[in-house]
Structure formats: C-alpha cells, structure tokens
Design an enzyme around this catalytic site. Structure first.
Site, PDB file in Angstrom:
ATOM      1  N   PHE A   1       0.908  -1.302  -0.248  1.00 36.75           N
ATOM      2  CA  PHE A   1       0.123  -0.015  -0.017  1.00 36.75           C
ATOM      3  C   PHE A   1       0.652   1.348  -0.136  1.00 36.75           C
ATOM      4  CE2 PHE A   1      -0.581   2.823   3.627  1.00 36.75           C
ATOM      5  CZ  PHE A   1       0.070   2.556   4.456  1.00 36.75           C
ATOM      6  N   LYS A   2       2.015   1.309   0.380  1.00 34.25           N
ATOM      7  CA  LYS A   2       2.869   2.233   0.497  1.00 34.25           C
ATOM      8  C   LYS A   2       3.228   2.888  -0.838  1.00 34.25           C
ATOM      9  CE  LYS A   2       5.161   1.343   4.952  1.00 34.25           C
ATOM     10  NZ  LYS A   2       4.287   0.027   5.138  1.00 34.25           N
ATOM     11  N   ASP A   3       3.134   2.182  -1.772  1.00 36.96           N
ATOM     12  CA  ASP A   3       2.943   2.771  -3.304  1.00 36.96           C
ATOM     13  C   ASP A   3       2.182   3.930  -3.522  1.00 36.96           C
ATOM     14  OD1 ASP A   3       4.962   0.957  -4.237  1.00 36.96           O
ATOM     15  OD2 ASP A   3       3.785  -0.554  -4.877  1.00 36.96           O
TER      16      ASP A   3
END
Ligand SMILES: *Cc1c(COP(=O)(O)O)cnc(C)c1O
Length: 537
Positions: A116-118
């Site tokens: 999800f950090k993308d």
C-alpha cells in the site's frame, strides 16, 4: 493552506516546505493549519469520479493553487497512478462469506511494489521531482542544480516503495539502508534489482534499529544535512498521509455502488448504509488518513485500529496509557511477528491524532477550542513526547481517551489467529481469497469489529500475499480445518509474475561492515558511502 508543527515551534509553512522538510525542527510533525470541511452535498458530487479525479479534488483542498497550479497537480496525480495495474487503482472486493456477508477488502497493493505504500510514495516521488524541476528552471546550464538526497532506513516495505517512487528521477539520489540478511528475500530482491544510477541500496551489518539510528544521526548533523540537501520519505511526511485520504472516499463510494445505493446532492448521509473501516496499523499513517477523511466530512461510521502483538495502540485505546511494551530482560522490545510491517515499538503518526484529541477534537472539531488551545495542545504534546523518550510512556487524561472513542475502536491479533484467518479464507468453499498476513490481522479484527458493530465493514488490504510467502504458504498448507483441495499450494500460485521473476535478477548493493554491529562504525561507514558516491554527482 499553511502547515504547523504539532509541537508548536514552527508554523506558517507552505505545502512544499512541509513536504521537503518531513520532520519539523522541533521534532514535531506537520499538520494543516485547519482541516477543510466539505458539505455532504459537495462530497456527493465526488461519488462518480474516477480515482485520479477524486484525488485531485481532495488534494486541491490542502495545496494552494499558487503553489501547484491546477494542471500541474492533475499531471502529477495522473503520472503517480499510471503505474498501477488495476483500472480502479484501489479496487474493492467482497470477502468470501466466512462469518458474515458484510466484509470487504480494499486492495491497496496494485502499485509497482505490491504494497500500500506505493499509493503515497509514487505521489511523493513525483512531487519531489516537480519541486526540483521548478527550482532549477531558471538556472543556466553551467550553474549548479538544486538536488535532493533522499536517505531512509527500511525493515522491508518502505524501502522498495521509496526506490520505485524515485528511480530515474533527475537531481534526486536515493540511499536506502537495510539490515543485512534481516529483510525477506523478496523485499531484498525488490530493492537491489533496481539498477538505476540514482538508486543506492546499502546493506548494513546490524539491526533495523541500527540503520534507523544511523539515518537519524545523519539528519541531525546540520552541516551534512545542508550539504547534501537530505530529504525524508518516512511515513511522517505529510504528503504521504494526504495521498492516503483519497481511497477512504473512493472505497466508500465504490461500496455504495456495489450496494446499488445512489448518492446525489440532496442525499442525507444518515440515510445511507453505515460503513466502517478496519486498518492494519503500524506507524498509524494509514488510519490517520482515515481520520482526516472523516474530519473533512466522510460519513464513515467507525475506524478500527488493528494491531498485531506489538499493540501499543490497542493498549492506549483500552487504558489511555501510551507505553512501550515492557518485556523481559532478554526479550527484544519489538516482537517479530508474521506481519513485520506492523512490528513497531511506538507509532510515530499517533502524535498527530493526539494533538487533535488534546485540543478538544474527536470525531468532530471542538466548537470552543481557540488558538490558545492549539498552543496548549502543542505544549502538552511536547511534554508527553519527552516523557515517552525518557520514561517510555505517558498517560492521557480520561477526556482525551473519550474523544478517541467517539470514532476509534481497536483490536489486537496474535500470530496464531493471523495464520488461522489466512487458512480459513483460502479454504472457504463458496469462494477462496488469499490474504497476506497484514491484511489477515485486519480481517481478524474486522470480524470482531463487525460482531461489536454489525455494519458494512471495509478492511484495508495493505500487501499482496505474494510478498509474504513465508507466512501465507504454511497458513494455507497446514490449515487444520476442512480444506478445499489436498494438493500443496506453491509460491507461483499465489505470487504475481513480476515478483516470481525478481529472484535471480542482477543486483546492485553496497555492503557496509560494522565489526559485528558497532553503531559508531555503521555511522562512519554510511557517511563515507554517501560522501564518496555523491562526488560523482
Ligand atoms: C507500512 C505497512 C503497514 C502499516 O501502515 P502504517 O501506516 O504504518 O500504520 C501495514 N501493512 C503493510 C503491508 C505495510 O507495508
């Protein structure tokens, strides 16, 4: 819109400065001077927008037009999400009906590193690039160009996402430290297989904390920081929180559409089906974005903080005491779990929520708080953070905890339960779904949350299961309940091709020896690596 520090010593910053600085000089985190409130009639207009157009509407409220003009902001957003492999960017899926039929997962892992950090780091990378191009625009060819040296430490997911967000970007160099041999094979390959000339992986003999301390020491060296224009990408960066608010709105509307509920400017939000969010949490960045969304006007019913056994947030929600876990003399402070991205001692972004709670806000803004209360809140936060540092914790008064309870719930989940949950959802007869261990923590908490408050529940899915085969495969293959098939599931069946293909690619990494983990040697060597490398730029 201007930005101020939670600890009160700096204020009036532009969005650009808040983003480029990351952490405030007083040690606090930047927050917007006010949270824009959007009437539901206006939010309803967003209900049919595609992800990037919705992102534009939300982000525009926090970034002044004279800082980034409309068309430029649109371009940055489009570029950031063009790297995602799903047309919805963050698709919403219904979970198999294992305990009830109101559970959904919001898949946040369709970006280049499957985490999800993308969502935030693709955007942050493009922002850095945009600010630099603008600074260098009027420079002559032979004049020295402004640049940034991004420096960060990673225990796994952040490093990969940061590298993919910044690879190939002009005038940006990236140094990511990871503890040698202590990140997973896949994570290591993901980072070190990026061969762009501006990306430098540094593997440090030692622990993640050693890497983190080295980074902190270099950031607090003012001369070094200025010389190399150090930039931070860790989860306290305001741009990361901001980018993450978007998918709360987006998934809310996606779920209403799936339920065939129409929304228009006349809709009263209290007539809509109730929807709550459950978020697998570590540093509290992801769920904090949900808090901002609610403060802006998203009619979410509840926000639930899911933790693994590193459960400082859960314990706070029970008692109002925010305390590092007391462990035995020989036990490490942070417990290693099956969901490593949530293995934290303290959650840095919690400071932002606490600031609002102390000021008098809960789910809604205090109607009586004044500028003087803002300053008082900052003073309290500064004191508590000092206590956290010196004595390992602080206790908030009852009214602060009560305000937290106006919106938040929390559950903690053991490794055993995480494993069982992965197995149960995979072996569901009606349809099978593969959860990664972080999402499984969230889903296990979502089941408890739904039992407490039986409304539609969206669990944020923070990683693709193919990133964590060491947890997922045994959970599926050794499941003790009834199985859907007797055949052993292998890695290739749960992983996307891009991940399978990583292993065996050429790698680029700088090894730093520390004579068995000596911190002063780590600091000296890493400094030297940066100095030597940057001579060529
Ligand atoms: C970073 C991360 C988390 C925790 O998110 P926070 O914003 O730190 O709370 C959860 N799951 C995965 C897979 C992550 O990479």
């Amino acid at each position: 819109m201007r930005y101020r520090s939670t600890r009160g010593q700096s204020s009036g910053l532009t969005f650009e400065n808040a983003v480029l600085q990351g952490l405030a000089p007083d040690g606090g985190l930047y927050i917007p001077s006010e949270i824009p409130k959007v009437p539901f009639s206006k939010i309803a207009e967003w209900s049919n927008l595609k992800f990037t157009d919705l992102a534009y509407q939300v982000l525009r409220l926090f970034i002044d037009v004279n800082e980034i003009p409309n068309d430029d902001l649109k371009t940055i957003i489009e570029k950031s999400y063009s790297t995602f492999d799903d047309k919805d960017i963050t698709p919403l899926n219904k979970l198999p009906n294992v305990t009830n039929d109101q559970l959904y997962v919001l898949e946040l892992f369709h970006g280049p590193t499957f985490a999800f950090k993308d969502v935030a780091l693709q955007f942050l990378g493009n922002l850095f690039e945009y600010f630099l191009i603008r600074k260098n625009k009027d420079k002559k060819q032979d004049e020295k160009q402004d640049g940034i040296t991004v420096l960060g430490a990673t225990s796994g997911d952040t490093g990969g996402a940061a590298i993919y967000g910044l690879r190939g970007k002009k005038n940006i160099s990236v140094f990511i430290l990871h503890p040698k041999g202590r990140v997973s094979n896949i994570q290591e390959s993901q980072m070190t297989s990026v061969l762009d000339p501006n990306v430098f992986n540094v593997s440090v003999e030692g622990t993640f904390d050693d890497c983190q301390e080295t980074v902190k020491a270099l950031f607090s060296d003012a001369e070094f920081k200025n010389k190399y224009q150090l930039g931070a990408i860790n989860s306290i960066n305001w741009a990361r929180i901001l980018a993450q608010t978007v998918y709360y709105f987006y998934s809310y509307f996606t779920l209403l559409k799936k339920l065939n509920v129409a929304v228009n400017a006349d809709t009263k939000p209290e007539t809509l089906p109730k929807i709550q969010f459950v978020v697998p949490s570590g540093n509290f960045g992801d769920i904090l974005a949900g808090y901002y969304a609610v403060r802006m006007g998203l009619p979410a019913d509840r926000l639930c903080i899911a933790t693994n056994e590193n459960d400082i947030l859960y314990r706070f929600m029970q008692t109002g005491s925010y305390e590092k876990k007391k462990v035995g003399p020989n036990e490490p402070e942070v417990k290693q779990t099956l969901s490593p991205a949530m293995d934290i001692l303290i959650s840095s972004n919690f400071e932002r929520l606490i600031w609002y709670l102390v000021r008098g806000d809960g789910r809604v803004e205090s109607t009586t708080a004044t500028a003087a209360d803002d300053e008082k809140a900052s003073a309290t936060i500064a004191e508590w953070m000092q206590q956290l540092k010196t004595s390992g914790g602080f206790t908030a008064p009852a009214e602060v905890l009560e305000r937290a309870h106006t919106l938040f719930d929390s559950f903690n989940v053991t490794d055993e339960k995480t494993t069982e949950t992965i197995g149960r959802y995979y072996h569901c007869k009606s349809s099978s779904y593969v959860l990664d261990p972080h999402t499984a923590v969230g889903v296990a908490a979502a089941e408890k949350m739904h039992a407490k408050n039986p409304v539609y529940t969206i669990c944020l899915s923070t990683a693709h299961p193919g990133k964590f085969p060491e947890a997922v495969l045994p959970a599926i293959n050794n499941y003790s309940g009834e199985k859907i098939a007797s055949k052993e599931v292998v890695y290739e069946e749960i992983a996307p091709k891009a991940l399978v293909n990583l292993l065996g690619r050429p790698k680029k990494c700088i090894d730093v020896k520390t004579d068995g983990g000596k911190k002063e040697i780590a600091l000296k060597q890493v400094r030297l690596v940066i100095e030597e490398t940057m001579k060529g730029f």
